[in-house]
Design a protein around this motif. Structure first.
Motif, PDB file in Angstrom:
ATOM      1  N   GLY A 132      12.574  26.829 -21.937  1.00 18.97           N
ATOM      2  CA  GLY A 132      13.879  26.177 -21.322  1.00 18.97           C
ATOM      3  C   GLY A 132      14.060  26.706 -19.728  1.00 18.97           C
ATOM      4  N   VAL A 133      13.110  27.501 -19.264  1.00 21.83           N
ATOM      5  CA  VAL A 133      13.516  28.397 -18.050  1.00 21.83           C
ATOM      6  C   VAL A 133      13.276  27.569 -16.918  1.00 21.83           C
ATOM      7  CG1 VAL A 133      12.539  30.346 -16.521  1.00 21.83           C
ATOM      8  CG2 VAL A 133      13.125  30.666 -18.993  1.00 21.83           C
ATOM      9  N   GLU A 134      13.889  27.432 -15.692  1.00 22.43           N
ATOM     10  CA  GLU A 134      13.827  26.583 -14.509  1.00 22.43           C
ATOM     11  C   GLU A 134      13.758  27.634 -13.283  1.00 22.43           C
ATOM     12  OE1 GLU A 134      12.808  23.839 -14.732  1.00 22.43           O
ATOM     13  OE2 GLU A 134      13.529  23.002 -16.726  1.00 22.43           O
ATOM     14  N   ILE A 135      12.986  27.339 -12.450  1.00 19.00           N
ATOM     15  CA  ILE A 135      13.026  27.971 -11.247  1.00 19.00           C
ATOM     16  C   ILE A 135      13.901  27.134 -10.318  1.00 19.00           C
ATOM     17  CG2 ILE A 135      11.870  29.141  -8.940  1.00 19.00           C
ATOM     18  CD1 ILE A 135      11.380  30.475 -11.765  1.00 19.00           C
ATOM     19  N   ILE A 136      14.856  27.862  -9.551  1.00 21.12           N
ATOM     20  CA  ILE A 136      15.819  27.227  -8.638  1.00 21.12           C
ATOM     21  C   ILE A 136      15.406  27.478  -7.125  1.00 21.12           C
ATOM     22  CG2 ILE A 136      18.110  26.288  -8.145  1.00 21.12           C
ATOM     23  CD1 ILE A 136      17.103  25.547 -10.898  1.00 21.12           C
ATOM     24  N   GLN A 137      14.663  26.650  -6.470  1.00 21.67           N
ATOM     25  CA  GLN A 137      14.432  27.187  -5.161  1.00 21.67           C
ATOM     26  C   GLN A 137      15.516  26.901  -4.139  1.00 21.67           C
ATOM     27  OE1 GLN A 137      11.614  28.860  -4.559  1.00 21.67           O
ATOM     28  NE2 GLN A 137      10.258  28.130  -6.138  1.00 21.67           N
ATOM     29  N   SER A 138      16.481  25.988  -4.254  1.00 19.22           N
ATOM     30  CA  SER A 138      17.616  25.664  -3.391  1.00 19.22           C
ATOM     31  C   SER A 138      18.634  24.758  -4.101  1.00 19.22           C
ATOM     32  CB  SER A 138      16.970  24.943  -2.432  1.00 19.22           C
ATOM     33  OG  SER A 138      16.320  23.418  -2.688  1.00 19.22           O
ATOM     34  N   GLU A 139      19.390  24.209  -3.589  1.00 17.87           N
ATOM     35  CA  GLU A 139      20.598  23.538  -4.077  1.00 17.87           C
ATOM     36  C   GLU A 139      20.160  22.281  -4.580  1.00 17.87           C
ATOM     37  OE1 GLU A 139      24.982  22.068  -2.735  1.00 17.87           O
ATOM     38  OE2 GLU A 139      23.798  23.000  -1.355  1.00 17.87           O
ATOM     39  N   ALA A 140      18.833  21.803  -3.962  1.00 21.66           N
ATOM     40  CA  ALA A 140      18.276  20.314  -4.590  1.00 21.66           C
ATOM     41  C   ALA A 140      17.972  20.486  -5.911  1.00 21.66           C
ATOM     42  CB  ALA A 140      17.057  19.955  -3.366  1.00 21.66           C
ATOM     43  N   ASP A 141      17.705  21.612  -6.315  1.00 22.74           N
ATOM     44  CA  ASP A 141      16.992  21.978  -7.897  1.00 22.74           C
ATOM     45  C   ASP A 141      18.279  22.020  -8.719  1.00 22.74           C
ATOM     46  OD1 ASP A 141      14.410  21.849  -6.891  1.00 22.74           O
ATOM     47  OD2 ASP A 141      14.640  24.257  -6.590  1.00 22.74           O
ATOM     48  N   PHE A 142      19.528  21.723  -8.292  1.00 25.92           N
ATOM     49  CA  PHE A 142      20.693  22.085  -9.371  1.00 25.92           C
ATOM     50  C   PHE A 142      20.591  21.172 -10.317  1.00 25.92           C
ATOM     51  CE2 PHE A 142      24.013  24.828  -6.844  1.00 25.92           C
ATOM     52  CZ  PHE A 142      22.832  25.735  -6.671  1.00 25.92           C
ATOM     53  N   HIS A 143      19.931  19.893 -10.324  1.00 26.32           N
ATOM     54  CA  HIS A 143      19.895  18.981 -11.186  1.00 26.32           C
ATOM     55  C   HIS A 143      19.433  19.385 -12.715  1.00 26.32           C
ATOM     56  CE1 HIS A 143      16.058  18.281  -9.008  1.00 26.32           C
ATOM     57  NE2 HIS A 143      15.609  17.652 -10.361  1.00 26.32           N
ATOM     58  N   LEU A 144      18.289  20.542 -12.233  1.00 28.68           N
ATOM     59  CA  LEU A 144      17.662  20.842 -13.368  1.00 28.68           C
ATOM     60  C   LEU A 144      18.593  21.920 -14.533  1.00 28.68           C
ATOM     61  CD1 LEU A 144      14.558  22.310 -11.458  1.00 28.68           C
ATOM     62  CD2 LEU A 144      14.615  20.065 -12.967  1.00 28.68           C
ATOM     63  N   ILE A 145      19.646  22.366 -13.818  1.00 31.30           N
ATOM     64  CA  ILE A 145      20.628  23.106 -14.430  1.00 31.30           C
ATOM     65  C   ILE A 145      21.317  22.544 -15.618  1.00 31.30           C
ATOM     66  CG2 ILE A 145      22.342  25.008 -14.402  1.00 31.30           C
ATOM     67  CD1 ILE A 145      21.438  25.268 -11.407  1.00 31.30           C
ATOM     68  N   THR A 146      21.361  22.698 -16.902  1.00 26.46           N
ATOM     69  CA  THR A 146      22.167  21.931 -18.011  1.00 26.46           C
ATOM     70  C   THR A 146      23.343  23.325 -18.249  1.00 26.46           C
ATOM     71  OG1 THR A 146      20.951  23.019 -19.802  1.00 26.46           O
ATOM     72  CG2 THR A 146      20.089  21.037 -18.825  1.00 26.46           C
ATOM     73  N   GLU A 147      24.314  22.457 -19.241  1.00 27.67           N
ATOM     74  CA  GLU A 147      25.299  23.254 -19.474  1.00 27.67           C
ATOM     75  C   GLU A 147      24.641  24.261 -20.430  1.00 27.67           C
ATOM     76  OE1 GLU A 147      28.136  21.001 -21.568  1.00 27.67           O
ATOM     77  OE2 GLU A 147      28.503  19.411 -20.059  1.00 27.67           O
ATOM     78  N   ASN A 148      23.756  24.561 -20.772  1.00 30.56           N
ATOM     79  CA  ASN A 148      23.103  25.580 -21.585  1.00 30.56           C
ATOM     80  C   ASN A 148      22.646  26.554 -20.824  1.00 30.56           C
ATOM     81  OD1 ASN A 148      22.833  26.718 -24.136  1.00 30.56           O
ATOM     82  ND2 ASN A 148      20.225  26.201 -24.016  1.00 30.56           N
ATOM     83  N   HIS A 149      22.412  26.385 -19.545  1.00 32.12           N
ATOM     84  CA  HIS A 149      21.687  27.504 -18.661  1.00 32.12           C
ATOM     85  C   HIS A 149      23.050  28.371 -18.122  1.00 32.12           C
ATOM     86  CE1 HIS A 149      18.186  24.608 -18.173  1.00 32.12           C
ATOM     87  NE2 HIS A 149      17.543  25.871 -18.344  1.00 32.12           N
ATOM     88  N   ILE A 150      22.140  29.628 -17.812  1.00 28.96           N
ATOM     89  CA  ILE A 150      22.886  30.631 -16.937  1.00 28.96           C
ATOM     90  C   ILE A 150      21.944  30.791 -15.969  1.00 28.96           C
ATOM     91  CG2 ILE A 150      22.198  32.417 -18.251  1.00 28.96           C
ATOM     92  CD1 ILE A 150      25.480  32.337 -16.773  1.00 28.96           C
ATOM     93  N   LEU A 151      22.682  31.055 -14.796  1.00 28.69           N
ATOM     94  CA  LEU A 151      21.822  31.236 -13.421  1.00 28.69           C
ATOM     95  C   LEU A 151      21.791  33.040 -13.326  1.00 28.69           C
ATOM     96  CD1 LEU A 151      22.983  28.749 -10.972  1.00 28.69           C
ATOM     97  CD2 LEU A 151      20.690  28.949 -11.649  1.00 28.69           C
ATOM     98  N   GLN A 152      20.520  33.311 -12.862  1.00 25.68           N
ATOM     99  CA  GLN A 152      20.048  34.728 -12.889  1.00 25.68           C
ATOM    100  C   GLN A 152      19.615  34.927 -11.576  1.00 25.68           C
ATOM    101  OE1 GLN A 152      17.979  36.181 -16.283  1.00 25.68           O
ATOM    102  NE2 GLN A 152      19.870  36.867 -17.363  1.00 25.68           N
ATOM    103  N   GLU A 153      19.904  36.329 -10.877  1.00 25.51           N
ATOM    104  CA  GLU A 153      19.061  36.549  -9.744  1.00 25.51           C
ATOM    105  C   GLU A 153      17.626  36.861 -10.080  1.00 25.51           C
ATOM    106  OE1 GLU A 153      19.818  40.619  -8.261  1.00 25.51           O
ATOM    107  OE2 GLU A 153      21.046  40.940 -10.186  1.00 25.51           O
ATOM    108  N   LEU A 154      16.692  36.654  -9.447  1.00 25.84           N
ATOM    109  CA  LEU A 154      15.418  36.662  -9.744  1.00 25.84           C
ATOM    110  C   LEU A 154      15.010  38.420  -9.551  1.00 25.84           C
ATOM    111  CD1 LEU A 154      12.776  35.120 -10.715  1.00 25.84           C
ATOM    112  CD2 LEU A 154      12.328  34.851  -8.477  1.00 25.84           C
ATOM    113  N   ALA A 155      14.285  38.763 -10.854  1.00 21.13           N
ATOM    114  CA  ALA A 155      13.858  40.236 -10.854  1.00 21.13           C
ATOM    115  C   ALA A 155      12.251  40.125 -10.382  1.00 21.13           C
ATOM    116  CB  ALA A 155      13.802  40.922 -11.928  1.00 21.13           C
ATOM    117  N   VAL A 156      12.349  40.594  -8.905  1.00 19.97           N
ATOM    118  CA  VAL A 156      10.934  40.498  -8.124  1.00 19.97           C
ATOM    119  C   VAL A 156      10.102  41.701  -8.237  1.00 19.97           C
ATOM    120  CG1 VAL A 156       9.808  40.114  -6.008  1.00 19.97           C
ATOM    121  CG2 VAL A 156      11.763  38.571  -6.678  1.00 19.97           C
ATOM    122  N   PRO A 157       9.037  41.614  -8.618  1.00 15.07           N
ATOM    123  CA  PRO A 157       8.493  43.208  -8.760  1.00 15.07           C
ATOM    124  C   PRO A 157       8.317  43.865  -7.367  1.00 15.07           C
ATOM    125  CG  PRO A 157       6.769  41.382  -9.010  1.00 15.07           C
ATOM    126  CD  PRO A 157       7.978  40.798  -9.185  1.00 15.07           C
TER     127      PRO A 157
END
Length: 674
Positions: A169-194
């Motif tokens: 159930g993980v989604e990558i959010i590149q911009s505000e245009a991807d907000f439709h992918l976020i459901t009530e069950n989701h939490i947004l997190q900062e991306l841990a980039v190596p």
């Protein structure tokens, strides 16, 4: 404390069809504790179920009667310790702890508070960051744009289910245009980039740009807490995952990780952490970033056990009050790969794997090999241990039958030693071994019963080493396996014809060893067929032909020779030790299954007797040694072609037969004067 030999312990594993359940079973199989395993679940096709001693069914964990039926099964099978196989199940255990306690059933589950904290990623971030600011920041869909405007976080972001697992159930959010992918069950997190120096950095960035969640460069930290809150062990690995399942595992070490753990651990303990805790994150340009914690065993728990870190065994010991309980340590000499089963390999199997490990965690290099020597208190074994110990790049472990004798021999030299019982009571972690030299075996003069017992012990030992996938196993065999059918010099390819119980047992041990490499092609097994060994070294028991002959001459007794034409090959113990130690240094996956190891010299026994007489008289021990020849038709001939091992090692014997005789004369003379 309960004596670990006093009973068999029955371990229940529920949700046995899960990857975690299977991994727990594998860890139990790797343990040398007397365990009986009961697999519990709903699926008759569960892979792990058929590795258990028994399997039975329970309702689904979400059924109203699940706990009551589970308790009935625990009572029926007299289960001493119950281990969950899934996240939700661990939570159910914790919620019903008093029910299990009422029936005297020990369960492995952290407190409700600790489990609930780990299941809620937002709460985890908010409550633990004030203690150690390493948890990825969490945001609501409605407030994340303000956070971006304030430069608290930036795109891309990652949206995860609040209580998800295995990256579902993980989604990558590149911009505000991807907000439709976020459901009530989701939490947004900062991306841990190596960090940019990471070998998987470019791949990670490329996958994120394609809206794919790259499960690479993940740091998995495993903590194990005992029943009373004591730390039983900790380790970390650098993992690549596929669909949430680790498939490439490298040992990892960084002091920054353990500094963070030290700050967090008191809080975890206050919240009721017991048993395992898996912490997942990445090393970023801002240091460690943690994005998930799971208070349970994981799918690679069994693989960690193969690396010497058997956390399941450690928990069983702690909860069931079994002594001893050894602090867990990972074997940094090995890396893991997974497909449908666990496999552990020595780093010399794959240069690229070692290169990646050096990039990821240079602190574990250079590597130190651990060599186990069985029969360590014996004549040859003792000399092998001492020679190996002289090399600072080798960690040698001496193992023998008598603990008191081992202590007397090796305590002052600070050589690590164990008796054989340690293999079967959980005192010794087999996974930390890299090379085994098996020299423990009855001598040719021993009774048939003693020889049979040695063969039985060898079978148990080889099974143990195979189960732990020890990379290299060296078995010390004998020239006697060739028999007397062929005329020397014997080559490794010659047919064998062992006749006596001793030689037949030695050949049987070679066959058992060979079967290991056939079952596990990544394990290298070698039998060294030794000539008769002699020479004046500590631990000598004068039972071989040459030492008995020299001892008689030193005592002034007549040397009686029966026959006189028999031909023998006798190797100096100093050369044998040098060859075997050199072989451990050069053994590799391409090493042959069999090598002859001899002296490159054959003598008839009358010539040997004359040499003994001359040397004894020359060294002024006795001036009048008499030879007596008794005619006999005995026609024995021994002798091996040792060119194969000499080519491999690039050495030849240093000591001829006269040097061996002189060492024996000095040895016996010195012992007589004491």
């Amino acid at each position: 404390m309960i004596n670990s030999h006093s009973k068999q312990y029955t371990i229940g594993i529920s949700c046995i069809g899960s990857g975690v359940g299977e991994s727990v079973i594998n860890s139990c199989r790797l343990s040398n504790l007397p365990l009986k395993t009961i697999g519990l679940g709903t699926n008759p096709f569960a892979y792990g179920a058929y590795a258990c001693d028994a399997m039975d069914y329970t309702p689904t964990i979400y059924a109203a009667d699940f706990v009551d039926e589970l308790i009935k099964k625990c009572i029926e099978y007299k289960i001493d310790f119950l281990i969950p196989g899934r996240d939700d199940e661990a939570h159910i255990y914790s919620q019903n702890k008093t029910k299990f306690e009422k029936w005297g059933i020990e369960i492995l589950a952290a407190s409700e508070d600790m489990i609930a904290l780990c299941r809620d990623k937002e709460r985890m971030s908010l409550e633990l960051n004030p203690i150690a600011d390493v948890f990825v920041k969490c945001f609501q869909k409605e407030t994340v744009l303000d956070a971006i405007a304030k430069e608290e976080v930036s795109f891309p972001l990652i949206a995860k289910p609040r209580s998800g697992f295995a990256s579902k159930g993980v989604e990558i959010i590149q911009s505000e245009a991807d907000f439709h992918l976020i459901t009530e069950n989701h939490i947004l997190q900062e991306l841990a980039v190596p960090v940019e120096g990471d070998p998987n950095y470019n791949f990670f960035i490329s996958e994120i740009s394609k809206n794919r969640n790259p499960q690479v460069a993940e740091i998995s930290i495993q903590l194990v807490i005992g029943k009373n809150g004591e730390l039983l062990g900790k380790m970390a690995t650098y993992n690549k995952l596929s669909n949430g399942i680790p498939i490439e595992i490298l040992p990892y070490e960084d002091p920054l990780i353990w500094e963070t753990v030290d700050r967090l651990l008191p809080e975890f303990l206050n919240r009721g952490l017991v048993g395992p805790l898996n912490i997942q994150g990445r090393m970023t340009k801002r240091g460690l970033k943690v994005f998930e914690m799971n208070p349970r065993f994981t799918g690679i728990t069994g693989l960690r056990a193969l690396m010497g870190f058997n956390e399941v065994e450690a928990c069983i010991k702690s909860w069931l009050n079994i002594d001893p309980n050894v602090y867990l340590e990972i074997n940094n000499n090995r890396f893991g790969i997974r497909q449908t089963s666990d496999k552990i390999l020595s780093f010399d199997r794959n240069d690229l794997a070692q290169s990646l490990a050096q990039q990821v965690s240079p602190r574990i290099f250079p590597l130190t090999k651990t060599v186990l020597v069985t029969g360590a208190s014996g004549y040859l074994g003792r000399s092998l241990v001492e020679e190996l110990h002289s090399n600072q790049d080798v960690r040698v472990i001496a193992m023998g039958r008598n603990a008191e004798k081992l202590e007397k021999l090796f305590r002052k030299s600070e050589i690590e030693f164990y008796d054989y019982s340690s293999l079967f009571n959980g005192e010794f972690s087999v996974g930390k071994i890299d090379i085994v030299i098996h020299s423990a075996f009855a001598r040719p003069h021993c009774t048939d019963t003693e020889i049979a017992e040695s063969l039985d012990f060898t079978s148990k030992l080889f099974t143990c080493f195979a189960r732990h996938q020890i990379p290299y196993i060296i078995n010390l065999s004998s020239q006697s396996v060739y028999g007397q059918t062929l005329t020397p010099l014997w080559k490794e390819s010659d047919p064998l014809a062992p006749t006596m119980p001793y030689s037949q047992a030695k050949y049987a041990s070679e066959l058992m060893l060979k079967s290991i490499s056939e079952l596990y092609p990544h394990i290298t097994t070698t039998s060294l067929r030794l000539a008769a060994i002699s020479g004046g070294k500590k631990g000598l028991v004068p039972v071989d032909f040459l030492s008995k002959l020299v001892l008689k001459a030193v005592k002034g007794e007549n040397l009686v020779i029966v026959g006189g034409k028999q031909e023998l090959e006798i190797m100096d113990v100093r050369d044998a030790v040098r060859y075997i130690v050199r072989f451990t240094e050069q053994i590799n996956p391409s090493s042959e299954a069999v090598y002859n190891l001899g002296a490159n010299g054959i003598y008839n026994i009358m010539d040997i007797a004359k040499m003994v007489k001359r040397v004894v008289e020359d060294m002024s021990i006795q001036t009048d040694v008499e030879l007596e020849l008794k005619p006999s038709e005995i026609d024995l001939k021994f002798g091996m072609d040792s060119s194969r091992i000499e080519r491999k090692l690039g050495i030849s014997p240093d000591y001829n037969l006269e040097s061996t005789v002189r060492s024996l004369v000095s040895f016996f003379n010195s012992n007589q004067q004491k």
